[in-house]
Enzyme design. Structure first.
Site, PDB file in Angstrom:
ATOM      1  N   LYS A  27      18.962 -22.337 -21.096  1.00  0.00           N
ATOM      2  CA  LYS A  27      17.741 -22.715 -21.831  1.00  0.00           C
ATOM      3  C   LYS A  27      17.967 -24.009 -22.621  1.00  0.00           C
ATOM      4  O   LYS A  27      17.085 -24.873 -22.688  1.00  0.00           O
ATOM      5  CB  LYS A  27      17.320 -21.584 -22.766  1.00  0.00           C
ATOM      6  CG  LYS A  27      16.062 -21.859 -23.607  1.00  0.00           C
ATOM      7  CD  LYS A  27      14.793 -21.912 -22.775  1.00  0.00           C
ATOM      8  CE  LYS A  27      13.576 -22.362 -23.580  1.00  0.00           C
ATOM      9  NZ  LYS A  27      12.943 -21.289 -24.338  1.00  0.00           N
ATOM     10  N   LYS A  86      14.121 -26.585 -33.786  1.00  0.00           N
ATOM     11  CA  LYS A  86      15.112 -25.501 -33.853  1.00  0.00           C
ATOM     12  C   LYS A  86      15.984 -25.511 -32.586  1.00  0.00           C
ATOM     13  O   LYS A  86      17.216 -25.531 -32.659  1.00  0.00           O
ATOM     14  CB  LYS A  86      14.416 -24.137 -33.972  1.00  0.00           C
ATOM     15  CG  LYS A  86      15.385 -22.952 -33.906  1.00  0.00           C
ATOM     16  CD  LYS A  86      14.703 -21.633 -33.522  1.00  0.00           C
ATOM     17  CE  LYS A  86      14.373 -21.563 -32.049  1.00  0.00           C
ATOM     18  NZ  LYS A  86      14.015 -20.233 -31.545  1.00  0.00           N
TER      19      LYS A  86
END
Lengths: 308, 308
Positions: free
Chosen positions: A177, A245
């Site tokens: 990811k 983030k």
């Protein structure tokens, strides 16, 4: 042994937009579902479909074989899985936690080791495809963890995913990811810089996009986000603050692995500049605003623009 | 008035891989063709198809209504169009030069003004789509220049293009090509950084690409160049040294327009580093080598890799 709707009790922690839509597919496939969310009202649509509510992650885990978590930040992941009232405090032996949150690869490995020491499993399984993919059940899931545990949860993942890619070992789903987000961030930067250049050069931006979208400059960013920029639609498909983030996690992982990625570092800093200017709740296409600011000019709005 | 094969005499200067393939479509459409190339032997395939050879750009222009130029660098463009023995020295009044070379937007505007002062036209029309697009006649062409002249050359461009996008005024075709190259450069950087990260994290790179290619990280770079990198195929579809030329032109144009594009600047420097290391004759996917060098590690080769 593959999971069976008749026997496998599913727990679900985190019923925001993404989590709720994924969990809906799981109920509709016939699995019994117990849910928990910090803000209970967000779980109501699932309760209306027949899910049971539990008052804490621990209470969810006490009645579940497999518990999915889809929360916000790595600190939330840590709390709901290994905290005092977390899933691992009550999950039965052999039980599996599947963390769908995009979180730290190192934390995923740490939680998997903690669980394994107690005869339980934690699998990392972050997703891509956004709220639309969650609604349609066509997400792409990147899975890392114990092979036997992954085999067991696969049929449940298939309820809301069209692609499930399994890597070897805990944390690898998160790493995949991260590489995905790195690729997106820099691709988004290229798309925005092309627009800024084209505008400065006086080109009609709609013609410009039409000329380049089908060739070597083509990308998901050009196809899906550039048209929104021309319409000045900064609505979040994915929030800037969540992307910041993710890119921060990626940079920290790079630091730990001693990997230098200058494009990521640059894109991350430009995204951070959006937060600095109060744009953290816009969508990731708002990167154009950062480039507009450093160039002292703003792209025109084409309210009539429609994708080709 | 649209050009007609029966009447319009076409000149062609520059018969390298790109130029030769494009000119072939023009002959096959029935236009009489006169060609010139610095190395005459490279024009032979066109002579075999019935083209006439002329000994200089001026001699080509003397017998042509429309002259196409497809050469290397801006200095070559200047020489063949406005040099002592250049096209404008003999081109008849109302004649049109179409420069297909990727070159400086400022030079395109300068040559168009020079020609206009003498009752001639210079149109800038850089292409994308590579040698395959040239062979198939499916190039995308970005055109800037006098509207009447552009209308006149359009039927000839259609012989080797599937998309012709017209912008307003001289130099705008070149500007569009620059924005295209800017977008490609940064997209390529993101693709390469994703691969370097995924490799450092121990992911199987083929699985990684399969997981991300269809989603938000998808792009022409991921689809077409990443598989070549996994096979360690650095053969040029487009030479590093030509891309460095293009990115240099883009940066110079940015300087003149006072536009700041940090992603372009970074990608350009990494491409320059390939030239510094002797990799200028590799294809643009060799950008991975620059990232490998700064990370002291090399991606594995998957000789069996095939695109999905």
């Amino acid at each position: 042994m593959p999971a069976s709707p008749a026997k496998t009790a599913i727990g679900w922690i985190g019923t925001g937009v993404m989590g709720r839509n994924m969990a809906t597919h799981v109920i509709q496939a016939g699995y019994p579902l117990t849910v928990y969310n910090r803000t209970k009202s967000k779980a109501q649509p699932l309760l209306d479909l027949g899910a049971r509510y539990a008052d804490s992650p621990a209470e969810v885990a006490a009645v579940s074989d497999i518990v999915f978590t889809m929360v916000g930040y790595p600190s939330d992941v840590r709390e709901v899985i290994s905290g005092t009232d977390g899933v691992l405090s009550t999950l039965k032996e052999g039980g599996i936690v599947v963390d769908l949150t995009t979180s730290e690869p190192g934390l995923a490995a740490e939680l998997a080791a903690l669980a394994a020491a107690r005869g339980r499993f934690v699998v990392d399984a972050p997703v891509t495809g956004g709220d639309i993919g969650a609604k349609k059940g066509t997400l792409s899931i990147m899975v890392g963890g114990d092979k036997k545990a992954v085999d067991e949860v696969k049929p449940v993942l298939d309820c809301f995913a069209s692609t499930v890619t399994v890597f070897a070992g805990p944390g690898t789903g998160q790493h995949c990811k991260m590489a995905n987000q790195i690729t997106i961030a820099t691709s988004m930067l290229g798309m925005c810089e092309g627009l800024v250049y084209a505008h400065a050069a006086g080109l009609d931006l709609e013609s410009y996009l039409g000329a380049i979208a089908g060739g070597g400059a083509g990308s998901f960013s050009v196809q899906s986000y550039a048209p929104r920029i021309l319409k000045r639609d900064m609505e979040p498909g994915f929030y800037v603050e969540h992307f910041v983030k993710d890119l921060g996690i990626a940079l920290e992982a790079c630091k730990q692995m001693r990997v230098s990625l200058p494009g990521l570092a640059l894109a991350q800093q430009l995204y951070v500049s959006l937060c600095a200017c109060g744009d953290e709740r816009l969508g990731t296409q708002a990167l154009i605003k950062s480039l507009e600011r450093i160039n002292g000019r703003t792209l025109p709005t084409k309210s009539t623009f429609s994708a080709w």
